[in-house]
Design an enzyme around this catalytic site. Structure first.
Site, mmCIF file in Angstrom:
data_model
loop_
_atom_site.group_PDB
_atom_site.id
_atom_site.type_symbol
_atom_site.label_atom_id
_atom_site.label_comp_id
_atom_site.label_asym_id
_atom_site.label_seq_id
_atom_site.Cartn_x
_atom_site.Cartn_y
_atom_site.Cartn_z
ATOM 1 N N HIS A 78 32.803 8.125 -25.290
ATOM 2 C CA HIS A 78 31.721 8.742 -24.529
ATOM 3 C C HIS A 78 31.569 10.235 -24.840
ATOM 4 O O HIS A 78 30.580 10.865 -24.432
ATOM 5 C CB HIS A 78 31.956 8.548 -23.026
ATOM 6 C CG HIS A 78 30.698 8.444 -22.225
ATOM 7 N ND1 HIS A 78 29.515 9.033 -22.611
ATOM 8 C CD2 HIS A 78 30.431 7.827 -21.044
ATOM 9 C CE1 HIS A 78 28.573 8.781 -21.709
ATOM 10 N NE2 HIS A 78 29.098 8.041 -20.749
ATOM 11 N N THR A 129 37.684 -6.557 -33.527
ATOM 12 C CA THR A 129 38.855 -7.350 -33.161
ATOM 13 C C THR A 129 38.381 -8.662 -32.556
ATOM 14 O O THR A 129 37.512 -8.671 -31.670
ATOM 15 C CB THR A 129 39.776 -6.592 -32.189
ATOM 16 O OG1 THR A 129 40.879 -7.435 -31.825
ATOM 17 C CG2 THR A 129 39.051 -6.162 -30.926
#
Length: 449
Positions: free
Chosen positions: A422, A369
């Protein structure tokens, strides 16, 4: 009968909302002609007819949300239906045709009557979507009178609606009428004295000024429903935050070599290919090389399994007037900078004109983005599920930087932020990926042309 189904506009999309029918039951429809509009969290677009024939039956009403592959309509493809349509058109044309005998001369038309506009050459207004052409035809509008706000000045559905609203408002404005004076008195007959003038009287006192009407208090809030696309984006973002353990790392990158390369070739690229050369294809090219070196960031999670994708399909976020969409560049690692720039420009233009195909908005393995195009330094983007990482690109700007032997130099600098899941990726691996990407950009040696 040919079944028309709700298409699947993305691998994670399980339903879509039918927002508008562009044809009515009984009307003729050609193959690939726009049949209806849909809206999902990934795309807001027109769906073409799968076959030529007559729209026999509509099974899903406007505004209804249904699962993908649900039959929404049926098209009659019989030979009789195909033959009846030209005959009906010929009959309609004969009824509407003017008489061949010369008509008597008539008074000049009123000034308010408008002659039908001439057909504008395509190059004067740019390409038009089937929906916009239909609206122009129904309202007898000249596209040259409408200012387009879409990509490249393209006229959108909203532009036509705004033009119609402005014209209706102008037509509704009251036209002032001049005051009517009393008729003059007739002269007296010959030989008779003129009647005496009425005695002059003092003018009537002016009425006291009326108090101005009380000004209505402006409303403190305005409530309007979210669009279907906005609702789906909201659901998708909340789902992503609930699914992935979001962590973001930010690295500063010296883009001076890339900036010089871009400056060297951008005029030639514009002249030869017809599009601008931006920083984004350089970043995309470097990201593809980093993904090859660290394939875990190109993977996804399926339950307790890791899915490694052999293809590198990079989604590029495109901002729309009413939301966001992420079309996908397939096999991005096999494309040059020019090939990536061409793909980015093409996908962005067709995304804003609602011309993307279903397979162009799904299958991505990594996303980028570019919020730097609006001047942002950095950000923390949300992962596009089911991917495990997304790269944010900040603005490239000149800044003083300490270089060799404690010297200060002016360099082109950019902040790149990587948001990663994560659950699968640790901080050390994420930073190794970013260092690889940074090394490619800071030591750029590949020629663009």
């Amino acid at each position: 009968m040919i079944d028309v189904v709700m298409p699947q506009m993305g691998e994670s999309i399980v339903e879509g909302t039918l927002t508008k029918w562009l044809k009515k039951p009984g009307e003729r429809v050609e193959r690939d002609e726009a049949l209806f509009e849909i809206s999902t969290d990934k795309v807001d677009t027109e769906i073409p007819s799968p076959a030529a024939g007559t729209l026999a039956e509509v099974l899903v009403a406007e505004g209804q949300t249904v699962a993908v592959n649900t039959v929404v309509a049926r098209i009659e493809e019989s030979a009789a239906a195909r033959a009846a349509a030209p005959a009906a058109e010929a009959a309609e044309a004969s009824v509407a045709a003017p008489p061949l005998t010369p008509a008597p001369a008539a008074a000049a038309p009123a000034a308010a009557a408008e002659a039908p506009p001439e057909e504008a050459p395509p190059e004067a207004v740019g390409p038009l979507s089937p929906l916009v052409r239909k609206m122009l035809r129904e309202h007898n509008l000249d596209p040259r009178l409408i200012k387009g706000t879409g990509a490249g000045g393209r006229i959108t559905k909203q532009d036509v609606e705004a033009f119609l609203a402005a014209r209706a408002e102008a037509a509704a404005a009251p036209v002032p009428t001049p005051p009517v004076s009393p008729p003059a008195a007739a002269p007296p007959p010959a030989g008779e004295p003129a009647p005496a003038a009425p005695p002059l009287s003092a003018p009537a006192p002016a009425p006291p000024p009326e108090a101005p009407p009380a000004r209505p208090e402006a409303p403190k809030v305005r409530i309007e429903p979210m669009s279907v696309m906005r609702q789906k984006i909201a659901e998708h973002m909340i789902l992503s935050r609930r699914t992935s353990a979001h962590v973001t790392t930010v690295h500063r990158v010296d883009m001076t070599r890339v900036a010089r390369m871009r400056e060297r070739y951008k005029a030639e690229v514009q002249q030869r290919y017809g599009f601008s050369l931006t920083f984004l294809p350089f970043v995309t090219r470097a990201a593809a090389q980093a993904l090859r070196a660290y394939p875990l960031l190109n993977a996804s999670i399926d339950g307790s399994n890791i899915v490694y994708h052999n293809e590198i399909n990079i989604g590029i976020a495109v901002a729309l007037d009413n939301g966001l969409i992420v079309p996908v560049i397939r096999n991005a690692d096999e494309k040059s900078v020019i090939g990536l720039q061409r793909a980015i420009a093409d996908l962005a233009a067709r995304a804003r004109s609602r011309q993307l195909k279903p397979d162009e908005v799904h299958g991505g393995t990594f996303s980028i983005t570019n919020f730097g195009s609006y001047g942002s330094l950095t950000g923390t983007p949300i992962i596009n599920q089911p991917q495990v990482a997304i790269l944010g690109v900040g603005v490239v700007e000149k800044a003083p930087v300490v270089v060799d032997e404690d010297k200060i130099a002016i360099r082109s600098v950019c902040l790149l932020s990587l948001t990663f899941d994560h659950r699968l990726i640790d901080g050390a691996l994420a930073d190794q990926f970013m260092l690889k990407l940074k090394a490619v950009l800071e030591n750029w040696s590949e020629e663009v042309l």
